[in-house]
Write a protein that holds these residues in place. Structure first.
Motif, PDB file in Angstrom:
ATOM      1  N   SER A  80       0.834  -1.199   0.000  1.00 64.11           N
ATOM      2  CA  SER A  80       0.000   0.000   0.000  1.00 64.11           C
ATOM      3  C   SER A  80       0.868   1.249   0.000  1.00 64.11           C
ATOM      4  N   GLN A  87       3.037   4.478  -6.643  1.00 68.03           N
ATOM      5  CA  GLN A  87       2.331   3.361  -7.289  1.00 68.03           C
ATOM      6  C   GLN A  87       2.873   3.124  -8.689  1.00 68.03           C
ATOM      7  N   LEU A 115      -4.430  -2.421  -7.920  1.00 70.99           N
ATOM      8  CA  LEU A 115      -5.856  -2.446  -7.597  1.00 70.99           C
ATOM      9  C   LEU A 115      -6.246  -1.120  -6.957  1.00 70.99           C
ATOM     10  N   LYS A 116      -7.279  -0.517  -7.507  1.00 73.94           N
ATOM     11  CA  LYS A 116      -7.774   0.764  -6.997  1.00 73.94           C
ATOM     12  C   LYS A 116      -9.255   0.630  -6.656  1.00 73.94           C
ATOM     13  N   THR A 219      -1.688  -1.282  -4.046  1.00 67.55           N
ATOM     14  CA  THR A 219      -2.902  -0.504  -3.840  1.00 67.55           C
ATOM     15  C   THR A 219      -2.544   0.796  -3.126  1.00 67.55           C
ATOM     16  N   LEU A 235      -9.950  -6.135  -0.843  1.00 69.77           N
ATOM     17  CA  LEU A 235      -8.664  -6.652  -1.291  1.00 69.77           C
ATOM     18  C   LEU A 235      -8.698  -8.180  -1.341  1.00 69.77           C
TER      19      LEU A 235
END
Length: 695
Positions: A80, A87, A115-116, A219, A235
């Motif tokens: 994260s 990212q 992943l968003k 993420t 998630l």
């Protein structure tokens, strides 16, 4: 290629050496220490906080042991971050290179995915069916009308045929938030893949499926918070979380957990449910919204320590009217797709209105020590660009949430260049919900040492779970490759008067001008407010011979690029520059800080948190305001050294750093620069650097 037996996988140290060589890098002592500590945390299940200075190579240091674990255990690791920039660095640069480098020693090429939140992906169903009417527009725009909005939506329709991911960040240049809302949905608005007619082609579902198959999922802190807050899983299943840019975790989680209530929200909710329920029931909600608008217009912005009398009547009316609409709307049922979509959108807004009204009413505890939320009225209806007033509610702390839903479920590694405030990890650990290291019977220095002396062991090092176990964690500072004492000076202008409320004083402006002239430009000015940055820019542009750029003159990214390319240019600005500037080399040899970055006294969340600490018998100023200042000051002064060759001066023009009792706490949070309070020493050093810099 057949999978290698787990016992044959190379160790973390060997993999790191292989990876560094493969990407053409240089192995660093701090990087090795960090990788070993992360590998040990994975084996033992003990949480880990790692302070790793800029230039350590911390991404490789946590990715190598994380990937090894994912391949060995056939598990998924979540990484994260707080910023889009990191990212992109991980997904576009670090992970592709690392996956290729580790393919041979691991027996297969590791996989990764980003992943968003669902709102970041194009919704093909909404694109096809059209967005519901917006509350602020009498009539929704024509998607193909000759207007900025129409052009943006038309472009989104065209892009939908070309994109393979539907990811908003893929769209360059981007579109406005208002245009994007017409083609995207939140998780609560989504019909679900099973009911949606285009569910099999859904970009968000495809991203989730890819993430579920990946070894590493990248993420952001917001989605991590949503996963912890919601009652459903966002998630993929994972047993290890790595939180980079961990110094921003609390603020990002707080932001996600903040709710607001406005009359426009109530109007939108009423419109969405108006055709689905009896008009009389919908009218009650509209009337309650009108009442709320009248009340809010008469209230002054700011924190609310008690619920004002007018709100005591209107908020229950909003709550009850929203509940009545929800009851009339009923549960989900088998119906035509168009009606199902309308019902889902209506329910989403009604629940938000109802739940926020309930939360606002429950926020006011007679005992401040037990208060969980802070409430305030925001709005700048008297500014040049007025915004309607909004009631907002935010948590006073997120430690309990993080403790239960993050640390309580997964082994967690937190890392950043700034984690030790006042010389200890415990300051941030309290905000995260972790116990002080002292509770384990060892000092922080001993903790770091113990971490390095533990045996390598196997997965059996992880103890069996027990209800009596405390959350155990280790803090380790792996240092920095930069020689701060040799290459950096911390100059505190002790002779200046303490800063006042009426802007920058004449003596401070003189000091800034003299330092810039000595440095030959090359200055990044970090100011506590936009007003101060603009004042300094306007008054000094005629006094110094070097160009001065000010945040707001153009896009921040363009200003930073101009500042980087012209070594004589100065850049002045506020909050985003304290953490968002990465300019190595001779363009930046002077960092100016006009005053200690304490939160504004009228900041509702900070002031409420400070008061809550005092109500429990603690030191609210040190716990909240000084911690905020220490974190931001450490981030700001960190702009000076972005490469091993960088040299320069950090000039703090707030004498309180030298004279106030809390000054020692703040100084202990900074890199170990060589200190001075002599302005001549600082100016002479800058002149020498200017003379030695490339033409």
């Amino acid at each position: 290629m057949p999978e290698l037996p787990r016992t044959r996988l190379p160790g973390v140290g060997e993999l790191l050496t292989h990876a560094v060589e493969a990407v053409g890098g240089t192995e660093r002592t701090g990087q090795v220490k960090m990788a070993e500590a992360v590998g040990r945390a994975i084996r033992t299940g003990e949480h880990l906080a790692v302070q790793a200075g800029t230039g350590t190579g911390k991404s490789l240091a946590y990715l190598v042991p994380a990937i090894r674990h994912a391949v060995e255990r056939e598990a998924t690791v979540v990484v994260s971050t707080a910023t889009i920039a990191l990212q992109r660095q991980l997904v576009d640069r670090d992970l592709p290179r690392l996956a290729k480098a580790l393919k041979k020693p691991l027996g297969r090429e590791p996989t990764f995915a980003i992943l968003k939140g669902r709102r970041n992906y194009l919704c093909l169903h909404r694109l096809d069916s059209g967005a519901p009417e917006e509350p602020d527009d009498a009539a929704l725009f024509d998607p193909f009308a000759v207007s900025r909005m129409g052009k943006e939506v038309k472009r989104l329709h065209e892009w939908s045929s070309d994109t393979e991911t539907g990811d908003r960040d893929e769209l360059v240049p981007g579109v406005s938030d208002q245009a994007w809302r017409q083609v995207s949905v939140t998780a609560k608005e989504c019909l679900g893949a099973a009911r949606c007619p285009i569910g099999t082609d859904c970009f968000a579902e495809q991203a989730r499926a890819e993430a579920g198959r990946a070894d590493v999922v990248v993420t952001n802190h917001a989605l991590l918070a949503i996963d912890a807050l919601q009652g459903y899983q966002v998630l993929p299943e994972h047993d290890l979380v790595i939180i980079d840019e961990a110094h921003e975790l609390v603020d990002r989680v707080t932001s996600v957990a903040t709710a607001e209530l406005t009359s426009a929200m109530i109007t939108a909710a009423t419109r969405r449910c108006g055709k689905l329920i009896d008009a009389d029931i919908a009218d009650r909600l509209m009337e309650a919204g009108d009442g709320l608008a009248l009340v809010l217009d008469d209230l002054s912005p700011g924190r609310m320590d008690a619920l004002p009398q007018p709100l005591q009547g209107v908020l229950p009316a909003v709550r009850d009217a929203a509940h009545g609409c929800l009851s009339m709307l009923g549960a989900e049922r088998k119906e035509e797709l168009e009606e199902a979509t309308a019902r889902k959108l209506a329910r989403t807004l009604l629940e938000e209105v109802h739940d926020t009204a309930v939360r606002l009413l429950e926020a006011f505890e007679p005992d401040q020590a037990h208060q969980r939320d802070v409430v305030w009225l925001s709005g700048d209806q008297y500014s040049a660009n007025p915004r309607p007033p909004a009631l907002r509610v935010a948590p006073l702390a997120v430690a309990g949430l993080l403790r239960e839903r993050v640390f309580g479920l997964n082994t967690t590694v937190l890392t950043s260049a700034t984690l030790t405030l006042g010389g200890t990890f415990d300051t941030l650990a309290r905000q995260w919900g972790l116990p002080p290291l002292a509770s384990f019977g060892k000092s922080e220095t001993e903790s770091a040492g113990a971490a390095e002396q533990k045996s390598s062991g196997t997965a059996t090092e992880k103890p069996a779970p027990s209800d009596e176990d405390n959350l155990r964690w280790t803090g380790i500072d792996v240092g920095s490759p930069f020689d701060h004492k040799r290459n950096g000076i911390l100059y505190v202008a002790r002779h200046l008067p303490p800063p006042g409320r009426d802007g920058l004083g004449a003596a401070t402006l003189d000091e800034i001008a003299e330092l810039i002239e000595a440095a030959g430009g090359r200055a990044l000015g970090l100011f506590s407010s936009m007003r101060a940055a603009k004042q300094a820019t306007e008054e000094l542009r005629d006094r110094v011979e070097h160009p001065i750029l000010c945040q707001g003159d153009d896009s921040t990214s363009l200003l930073v690029r101009k500042f980087s390319e012209d070594v004589r240019t100065c850049l002045f600005g506020t909050l985003s520059l304290w953490q968002g500037v990465d300019v190595p080399g001779p363009s930046l040899q002077l960092v100016l800080v006009d005053r200690l970055p304490f939160p504004r006294p009228d900041d509702p969340v900070s002031s409420a948190r400070q008061r809550a600490v005092e109500a429990r018998g603690g030191n609210g100023f040190l716990t909240v305001s000084a911690t905020h200042a220490a974190l931001l000051l450490a981030q700001g002064t960190g702009r000076l050294h972005r490469s091993i060759e960088d040299k320069g001066v950090v000039a703090v023009l707030d004498s309180r750093l030298a004279t106030a009792r809390y000054g020692g706490f703040l100084r202990a949070s900074l890199p170990p620069f060589w200190p001075t309070s002599d302005p001549q020493v600082a100016r002479d050093a800058l002149r020498r650097l200017d003379a030695a810099a490339p033409a």
